[in-house]
Scaffold this active site. Sequence first.
Site, PDB file in Angstrom:
ATOM      1  N   LYS A   1      -5.364   0.397   5.746  1.00  0.00           N
ATOM      2  CA  LYS A   1      -4.072   0.335   5.041  1.00  0.00           C
ATOM      3  C   LYS A   1      -2.994  -0.075   6.031  1.00  0.00           C
ATOM      4  O   LYS A   1      -2.983   0.376   7.185  1.00  0.00           O
ATOM      5  CB  LYS A   1      -3.735   1.725   4.456  1.00  0.00           C
TER       6      LYS A   1
ATOM      7  N   CYS B   1       5.409  -6.962   3.283  1.00  0.00           N
ATOM      8  CA  CYS B   1       5.263  -5.646   2.665  1.00  0.00           C
ATOM      9  C   CYS B   1       6.460  -5.425   1.749  1.00  0.00           C
ATOM     10  O   CYS B   1       7.518  -5.030   2.201  1.00  0.00           O
ATOM     11  CB  CYS B   1       5.147  -4.537   3.683  1.00  0.00           C
TER      12      CYS B   1
HETATM   13  O1  LIG Z   1       3.836  -0.824  -1.472  1.00  0.00           O
HETATM   14  C1  LIG Z   1       2.952  -1.028  -0.585  1.00  0.00           C
HETATM   15  O2  LIG Z   1       2.491  -0.165   0.204  1.00  0.00           O
HETATM   16  C2  LIG Z   1       2.458  -2.429  -0.531  1.00  0.00           C
HETATM   17  N1  LIG Z   1       2.150  -3.003  -1.715  1.00  0.00           N
HETATM   18  C3  LIG Z   1       1.735  -4.317  -1.793  1.00  0.00           C
HETATM   19  O3  LIG Z   1       1.441  -4.850  -2.894  1.00  0.00           O
HETATM   20  N2  LIG Z   1       1.620  -5.036  -0.644  1.00  0.00           N
HETATM   21  C4  LIG Z   1       1.915  -4.522   0.569  1.00  0.00           C
HETATM   22  O4  LIG Z   1       1.792  -5.230   1.588  1.00  0.00           O
HETATM   23  C5  LIG Z   1       2.338  -3.145   0.634  1.00  0.00           C
HETATM   24 CL1  LIG Z   1       2.693  -2.464   2.193  1.00  0.00          CL
END
Ligand SMILES: O=C(O)c1[nH]c(=O)[nH]c(=O)c1Cl
Length: 309
Positions: free
Chosen positions: A44, A128
């Site tokens: 993650k 992100c």
């Molecule tokens: O809300 C998120 O954690 C998230 N959600 C996404 O769809 N892509 C990302 O790179 C991330 Cl970091």
Amino acid sequence: SLLSASLLGIDFASPLMNASGVCCRYNEELDAMLASDAGSLITKSCTLLPREGNPEPRYTATALGSINSMGLPNEGYEYYLDYAVKHDYAKKPLFMSVAGLSLEDNMAMLTAIREAKLPAIVELNLSCPNVPGKPQIAYDFEAMESMLEAASRVWAQPFGVKMPPYFDIAHFDEAAAILNRHPLVKFITCINSIGNALVIDIERESVVIKPKDGFGGIGGDYVLPTALANVNAFFRRCPDKQVIGCGGVKSGAEVFMHLLAGASLVQVGTALQEEGCGIFARLNAELAEILQRKGYRSLEEVRGKLRTL
Ligand SMILES: O=C(O)c1[nH]c(=O)[nH]c(=O)c1Cl
């Protein structure tokens, strides 16, 4: 074998892996990825400190895919660095996704990871979304340039970037030109979710996720053509780099499309979230069937062979 792939000179038994964010926040999930038929796994996206992320519900699946505004929930980079230290790289390659909330945080994490001297592959997340108030780096070309300059200096070895989708040819041109100015960027993962979409439930006359008034990144069937376009746009513009495809994969057919578009590896997000790690055995079998039916003997013979009319 038929499904062998390679990236950065590292061999993979299958081109398939998880998309960062899915089946990878906790050790148990990462171990399930390790035990699956995926060729590799990615952690993650991590931040310097652990984060709880946004209030729930923050992920919802729909008939055509998913919407999420997770808010970067993760255990902090040291948790994933510990996993990377213990990982058996002879079993399958491991990627670490890094998504610091600032350039300084990214440099601190990259420095610590570099000092651990591990064969882990770094995918720097430049896209992100869902952290309210924070601009998406890859949509701010100056910020992207600065981040890549600093990361190249500090990490000082090959790495990759996770990109959001672009929708304008001039943006493909400019983003690719920036990436091509950074030779240590050896792979480009296209795409992250399409940001700030809105799913509405008409029974409840309501949005379906709590954060950001229901605005979130979408994945799944919704994004497949955009994902393929971004894979092919960067494949054409960045001949010295490899592309990892991500977006809309739910069967062997979409894996094959990503390979035709130019992908070396293929990530699975929404469909993995919904089906679980057993999906990799199914996708490998479906891809192998397509290759055999068409008389291909390797992924190399397919990669980038998309015909135009
Ligand atoms: O809300 C998120 O954690 C998230 N959600 C996404 O769809 N892509 C990302 O790179 C991330 Cl970091």
